[in-house]
Design a protein around this motif. Structure first.
Motif, PDB file in Angstrom:
ATOM      1  N   GLU A   1      -0.616  10.869  -6.686  1.00  0.00           N
ATOM      2  CA  GLU A   1       0.552  10.111  -6.146  1.00  0.00           C
ATOM      3  C   GLU A   1       0.677   9.082  -7.143  1.00  0.00           C
ATOM      4  N   LEU A   2      -0.015   8.808  -8.105  1.00  0.00           N
ATOM      5  CA  LEU A   2       0.059   7.743  -8.918  1.00  0.00           C
ATOM      6  C   LEU A   2       1.200   7.665  -9.570  1.00  0.00           C
ATOM      7  N   GLY A   3       1.516   8.888 -10.217  1.00  0.00           N
ATOM      8  CA  GLY A   3       2.726   9.163 -11.220  1.00  0.00           C
ATOM      9  C   GLY A   3       3.946   8.772 -10.583  1.00  0.00           C
ATOM     10  N   LYS A   4       4.076   8.826  -9.388  1.00  0.00           N
ATOM     11  CA  LYS A   4       5.602   8.540  -8.833  1.00  0.00           C
ATOM     12  C   LYS A   4       5.829   7.079  -8.818  1.00  0.00           C
ATOM     13  N   TYR A   5       5.006   6.245  -8.949  1.00  0.00           N
ATOM     14  CA  TYR A   5       4.889   4.863  -9.119  1.00  0.00           C
ATOM     15  C   TYR A   5       4.960   4.173 -10.591  1.00  0.00           C
ATOM     16  N   THR A   6       4.335   4.767 -11.318  1.00  0.00           N
ATOM     17  CA  THR A   6       4.361   4.489 -12.874  1.00  0.00           C
ATOM     18  C   THR A   6       5.796   4.991 -13.487  1.00  0.00           C
ATOM     19  N   ASP A   7       6.163   5.960 -12.977  1.00  0.00           N
ATOM     20  CA  ASP A   7       7.679   6.285 -13.515  1.00  0.00           C
ATOM     21  C   ASP A   7       8.754   5.352 -13.242  1.00  0.00           C
TER      22      ASP A   7
ATOM     23  N   SER B   1      12.862  -1.825  -2.996  1.00  0.00           N
ATOM     24  CA  SER B   1      13.110  -1.019  -4.174  1.00  0.00           C
ATOM     25  C   SER B   1      12.365   0.256  -4.035  1.00  0.00           C
ATOM     26  N   LEU B   2      11.323   0.684  -3.537  1.00  0.00           N
ATOM     27  CA  LEU B   2      10.611   1.976  -3.491  1.00  0.00           C
ATOM     28  C   LEU B   2      11.084   2.648  -2.494  1.00  0.00           C
ATOM     29  N   ALA B   3      11.669   1.956  -1.389  1.00  0.00           N
ATOM     30  CA  ALA B   3      12.095   2.712  -0.063  1.00  0.00           C
ATOM     31  C   ALA B   3      13.636   3.359  -0.635  1.00  0.00           C
ATOM     32  N   ASN B   4      14.258   2.813  -1.695  1.00  0.00           N
ATOM     33  CA  ASN B   4      15.642   3.229  -2.039  1.00  0.00           C
ATOM     34  C   ASN B   4      15.442   4.493  -2.793  1.00  0.00           C
ATOM     35  N   ASN B   5      14.163   4.446  -3.520  1.00  0.00           N
ATOM     36  CA  ASN B   5      13.552   5.634  -4.215  1.00  0.00           C
ATOM     37  C   ASN B   5      13.016   6.626  -3.545  1.00  0.00           C
ATOM     38  N   ASN B   6      13.048   6.581  -2.005  1.00  0.00           N
ATOM     39  CA  ASN B   6      12.451   7.308  -1.054  1.00  0.00           C
ATOM     40  C   ASN B   6      11.007   7.618  -1.225  1.00  0.00           C
ATOM     41  N   ILE B   7      10.424   6.279  -1.345  1.00  0.00           N
ATOM     42  CA  ILE B   7       8.888   6.252  -1.623  1.00  0.00           C
ATOM     43  C   ILE B   7       8.627   5.467  -0.176  1.00  0.00           C
TER      44      ILE B   7
ATOM     45  N   LEU C   1      -2.821   0.928  -4.128  1.00  0.00           N
ATOM     46  CA  LEU C   1      -2.207  -0.392  -4.238  1.00  0.00           C
ATOM     47  C   LEU C   1      -1.415  -0.542  -5.018  1.00  0.00           C
ATOM     48  N   VAL C   2       0.113  -0.981  -4.846  1.00  0.00           N
ATOM     49  CA  VAL C   2       0.946  -0.839  -5.924  1.00  0.00           C
ATOM     50  C   VAL C   2       1.160  -2.511  -6.243  1.00  0.00           C
ATOM     51  N   ASN C   3       1.061  -3.447  -5.428  1.00  0.00           N
ATOM     52  CA  ASN C   3       1.164  -4.923  -5.861  1.00  0.00           C
ATOM     53  C   ASN C   3       0.582  -5.576  -4.896  1.00  0.00           C
TER      54      ASN C   3
ATOM     55  N   GLN D   1       0.830  -1.179   0.069  1.00  0.00           N
ATOM     56  CA  GLN D   1       0.053   0.044  -0.121  1.00  0.00           C
ATOM     57  C   GLN D   1       0.841   1.225   0.019  1.00  0.00           C
ATOM     58  N   GLY D   2       0.621   2.051  -0.980  1.00  0.00           N
ATOM     59  CA  GLY D   2       1.354   3.277  -1.068  1.00  0.00           C
ATOM     60  C   GLY D   2       0.668   4.670  -0.416  1.00  0.00           C
ATOM     61  N   GLY D   3      -0.537   4.475   0.030  1.00  0.00           N
ATOM     62  CA  GLY D   3      -1.043   5.228   0.759  1.00  0.00           C
ATOM     63  C   GLY D   3      -2.751   5.282   0.771  1.00  0.00           C
ATOM     64  N   VAL D   4      -3.440   5.989   1.493  1.00  0.00           N
ATOM     65  CA  VAL D   4      -4.833   5.975   1.532  1.00  0.00           C
ATOM     66  C   VAL D   4      -5.338   7.336   1.685  1.00  0.00           C
ATOM     67  N   TYR D   5      -6.160   7.732   0.658  1.00  0.00           N
ATOM     68  CA  TYR D   5      -6.638   9.159   0.558  1.00  0.00           C
ATOM     69  C   TYR D   5      -8.487   9.488   0.886  1.00  0.00           C
ATOM     70  N   SER D   6      -8.726  10.643   1.251  1.00  0.00           N
ATOM     71  CA  SER D   6     -10.058  10.803   1.223  1.00  0.00           C
ATOM     72  C   SER D   6     -10.686  11.034   0.088  1.00  0.00           C
ATOM     73  N   GLU D   7      -9.722  11.807  -1.122  1.00  0.00           N
ATOM     74  CA  GLU D   7     -10.536  12.204  -2.301  1.00  0.00           C
ATOM     75  C   GLU D   7      -9.478  11.287  -3.309  1.00  0.00           C
ATOM     76  N   SER D   8     -10.051  11.031  -4.396  1.00  0.00           N
ATOM     77  CA  SER D   8      -9.678  10.174  -5.584  1.00  0.00           C
ATOM     78  C   SER D   8      -8.402  10.968  -6.155  1.00  0.00           C
ATOM     79  N   ALA D   9      -8.874  12.433  -6.231  1.00  0.00           N
ATOM     80  CA  ALA D   9      -7.882  13.188  -6.936  1.00  0.00           C
ATOM     81  C   ALA D   9      -6.409  13.160  -6.243  1.00  0.00           C
TER      82      ALA D   9
END
Length: 306
Positions: free
Chosen positions: A160-166, A199-205, A183-185, A147-155
């Motif tokens: 935040e989605l772009g950080k993972y797709t990159d 891997s994501l932690a190494n990219n400061n995520i 959710l990432v995986n 899990q990358g995060g939980v938000y009250s707004e879909s926007a």
């Protein structure tokens, strides 16, 4: 004839014997009798006899029947004419009525006796009522997600989605309880997700590994639908465990879905859309399938009890 024999004469139809005698006495007696006979005959001829007439009853009945038959014969043509007129009038009236009704139907394309068309909901309910439904309990689906995060707004989640797709990931946004989870995986254990987490932690995520579950559900389905859902769950768990999806196998499963009711229509349609996607890994496809499954359970197409 002997001169001494008696003389027989008839007086008014009756025989009278007169002894014959010689001389004037005998002759006088005979003359007297002759005059008497003549007088009787004259008197008989002057009197009018009364005759009694007897009637033959059989002849009287026959004559009566003949008279009745003669009366019927006289009125028979009139009766036939009346009956014929009534019959012809009835037939003509029926024909004219049909012509008028057909003409009226042509002028009014929507006759009053045509029932209104059923809407889609009515057809669906009738179709569902025509098959036997039973209450079934479906097992829960359990896994672990990154899990990358939980938000009250879909926007916010989409931002935040772009950080993972990159970084080459294909995360999804899963809406649950008016919140939006990034959710990432997904995998069958925490260990299977540790490599992606590092891997994501190494990219400061910063990400979190947590258990993710679709609760046990009790619903009303046909036996065929229940069996199909059970197969879906089994194939999903196998793909999660072995980390691979054969799209052709999944397409065949979807094609084999029972269609006696509309319960599975929306769910199978969502699965088809998932399989059409290209360039996405097993984890992403499995998360989207599970999300579609949960949406179907909560869509109101079935009776859901948790």
């Amino acid at each position: 004839m002997s001169a001494k024999g008696p003389i027989v004469v008839r007086i008014d139809g009756h025989k009278k014997k007169i002894n014959s005698a010689k001389g004037d006495d005998g002759r006088k007696k005979m003359e007297t009798l002759a005059h008497t006979e003549a007088a009787a005959a004259e008197e008989s001829s002057d009197r009018i006899h009364t005759f009694a007439r007897e009637y033959d009853k059989s002849l009287m009945i026959s004559k009566s029947k003949t008279k009745k038959q003669s009366t019927f014969s006289m009125f028979k043509p009139i009766l036939i004419a009346i009956i014929s007129a009534l019959a012809i009038g009835s037939i003509m009236g029926f024909v004219m009525l049909k012509i008028i009704v057909n003409f009226d139907n042509e002028l009014n394309p929507t006759p009053g006796n045509v029932l209104p068309a059923e809407d889609d909901d009515s057809k669906e309910n009738k179709k569902a009522d025509s098959v036997e439904l039973s209450s079934f309990t479906l097992d829960a689906l359990s896994a672990y997600v990154l899990q990358g995060g939980v938000y009250s707004e879909s926007a916010n989640a989409e931002t935040e989605l772009g950080k993972y797709t990159d970084l080459g990931y294909a995360p999804i946004i899963w809406q649950r309880d008016n919140q939006f989870y990034l959710l990432v995986n997904i995998a069958d254990s925490k260990v299977s997700l540790q490599e992606d987490a590092l891997s994501l932690a190494n990219n400061n995520i910063e990400v979190y590994v947590k258990e993710w579950q679709i609760s046990e559900s009790k619903l009303e389905l046909t036996e065929e639908e229940y069996n199909w859902i059970t197969i879906f769950q089994k194939d999903w768990n196998n793909a999660l465990k072995h980390g691979g999806i054969n799209k052709e196998t999944w397409k065949k499963l979807i094609d084999d879905a029972p269609n006696k009711t509309e319960h599975l229509t929306s769910f199978t349609a969502s699965l088809r859309e998932v399989l059409k996607q290209e360039g996405k890994g097993t984890g992403t496809l499995l998360m989207e399938m599970a999300s579609a499954y949960e949406d179907w359970l909560q869509s109101g197409k079935i009776k859901l009890e948790e």
